[in-house]
Write a protein that holds these residues in place. Structure first.
Motif, PDB file in Angstrom:
ATOM      1  N   SER A  42       0.819  -1.215   0.000  1.00 18.57           N
ATOM      2  CA  SER A  42       0.000   0.000   0.000  1.00 18.57           C
ATOM      3  C   SER A  42       0.852   1.264   0.000  1.00 18.57           C
ATOM      4  N   ARG A  43       2.171   1.112   0.186  1.00 20.64           N
ATOM      5  CA  ARG A  43       3.182   2.187   0.111  1.00 20.64           C
ATOM      6  C   ARG A  43       3.328   3.007   1.387  1.00 20.64           C
ATOM      7  N   GLN A  44       2.384   2.921   2.321  1.00 20.84           N
ATOM      8  CA  GLN A  44       2.473   3.749   3.513  1.00 20.84           C
ATOM      9  C   GLN A  44       3.575   3.260   4.437  1.00 20.84           C
ATOM     10  N   MET A  45       4.527   4.107   4.725  1.00 18.73           N
ATOM     11  CA  MET A  45       5.648   3.781   5.600  1.00 18.73           C
ATOM     12  C   MET A  45       5.155   3.813   7.047  1.00 18.73           C
TER      13      MET A  45
ATOM     14  N   THR B   9      -2.621  11.101  -6.047  1.00 21.51           N
ATOM     15  CA  THR B   9      -2.074   9.779  -5.801  1.00 21.51           C
ATOM     16  C   THR B   9      -1.047   9.421  -6.869  1.00 21.51           C
ATOM     17  N   HIS B  10      -1.402   9.706  -8.097  1.00 24.42           N
ATOM     18  CA  HIS B  10      -0.532   9.441  -9.239  1.00 24.42           C
ATOM     19  C   HIS B  10      -0.499  10.681 -10.130  1.00 24.42           C
ATOM     20  N   LEU B  88       8.438   7.838  -6.100  1.00 20.58           N
ATOM     21  CA  LEU B  88       7.363   8.026  -5.127  1.00 20.58           C
ATOM     22  C   LEU B  88       7.800   9.152  -4.194  1.00 20.58           C
ATOM     23  N   LEU B  90       7.196  11.042  -0.799  1.00 23.26           N
ATOM     24  CA  LEU B  90       6.571  10.841   0.500  1.00 23.26           C
ATOM     25  C   LEU B  90       6.636  12.106   1.328  1.00 23.26           C
ATOM     26  N   PHE B 107       4.155   9.016   8.106  1.00 18.37           N
ATOM     27  CA  PHE B 107       4.273   9.174   6.675  1.00 18.37           C
ATOM     28  C   PHE B 107       2.909   9.099   5.986  1.00 18.37           C
ATOM     29  N   GLY B 108       2.803   9.825   4.893  1.00 17.54           N
ATOM     30  CA  GLY B 108       1.639   9.718   4.037  1.00 17.54           C
ATOM     31  C   GLY B 108       1.817   8.592   3.040  1.00 17.54           C
ATOM     32  N   PRO B 109       0.789   8.320   2.238  1.00 19.00           N
ATOM     33  CA  PRO B 109       0.846   7.209   1.283  1.00 19.00           C
ATOM     34  C   PRO B 109       1.670   7.517   0.040  1.00 19.00           C
ATOM     35  N   GLY B 110       2.033   8.777  -0.151  1.00 20.82           N
ATOM     36  CA  GLY B 110       2.898   9.133  -1.263  1.00 20.82           C
ATOM     37  C   GLY B 110       2.161   9.518  -2.533  1.00 20.82           C
ATOM     38  N   THR B 111       2.896  10.202  -3.396  1.00 25.84           N
ATOM     39  CA  THR B 111       2.445  10.527  -4.751  1.00 25.84           C
ATOM     40  C   THR B 111       3.418   9.878  -5.712  1.00 25.84           C
ATOM     41  N   ARG B 112       2.878   9.057  -6.615  1.00 25.90           N
ATOM     42  CA  ARG B 112       3.730   8.407  -7.619  1.00 25.90           C
ATOM     43  C   ARG B 112       3.834   9.322  -8.819  1.00 25.90           C
TER      44      ARG B 112
END
Lengths: 114, 116
Positions: A42-45, B9-10, B88, B90, B107-112
């Motif tokens: 899910s990518r969440q660290m 998100t992307h 990615l 973060l 941390f957030g889920p990130g932007t790809r």
């Protein structure tokens, strides 16, 4: 400069077994923090466990514990009773006291098999 | 508590374009850091914002810039995109209060970001 080395790129373990992930680091400071982070697909660290360098006692969080060897600059993570949900990338990281810069290793892919 | 949120998100961009990524910190947090995570690598620190100022910066060129707003949210801007900027991104937040202890970063889920 701080560096973190995770020499095992990938490991697999059977459910309910114990696995140890290795990490070595280098820093010239005496005041620093060490971390293990988990990054599932899910990518969440997610923070797994942290260790303050000035504490001699090894940190423990439920099934997760560390073996902190300050002189050897080694910080390994032991996962007991592995669960399928432990499948993820695991990153070791070091933070110098007073700094905001977390320095991460390249990570290790752990797969827990049923 | 929504935790750290990031948008979009992307994202797909072409070389030479500019991009803006957004981050909302966890409730109660006032410090925001940005990281770049290339495929198969660990995250690398870009910079950190506190009290609307850049407080610390990693080894990234000036093409990478940021901003923090009074509500503690933050933006990461990248100009003149290169193929190597594909990664990615973060965002992480924490409370900056507490001079003698380190408060956990979330941390957030990130932007790809994909640069073509």
């Amino acid at each position: 400069a701080q560096t973190v080395t995770q020499s095992q790129p990938e490991m697999s373990v059977q459910e309910a077994e114990t696995v140890t992930l290795s990490c070595t680091y280098d820093t010239s400071e005496n005041n620093y923090y060490l971390f293990w982070y988990k990054q599932p697909p899910s990518r969440q660290m997610i923070l797994v466990i942290r260790q303050e360098a000035y504490k001699q006692q090894n940190a423990t969080e439920n099934r997760f514990s560390v073996n902190f060897q300050k002189a050897a600059k080694s910080f390994s993570l032991k996962i007991s009773d592995s669960q399928l949900g432990d499948t993820a990338m695991y990153f070791c990281a070091v933070l110098q006291g007073g700094s905001e810069k977390l320095v991460f290793g390249k990570g290790m892919k752990l797969t827990v098999n049923p | 508590d929504a935790g750290v949120t990031q948008s979009p998100t992307h994202l797909i961009k072409t070389r030479g374009q500019q991009v803006t990524l957004r981050c909302s910190p966890k409730s109660g947090h006032d410090t925001v850091s940005w990281y770049q995570q290339a495929l198969g690598q660990g995250p690398q620190f870009i910079f950190q914002y506190y009290e609307e100022e850049e407080r610390q910066r990693g080894n990234f060129p000036d093409r990478f810039s940021g901003h923090q707003f009074p509500n503690y949210s933050s933006e990461l801007n990248v100009n003149a995109l290169l193929l190597g900027d594909s990664a990615l991104y973060l965002c992480a937040s924490r409370s900056g209060r507490g001079a003698f202890s380190y408060n956990e970063q979330f941390f957030g889920p990130g932007t790809r970001l994909t640069v073509l």
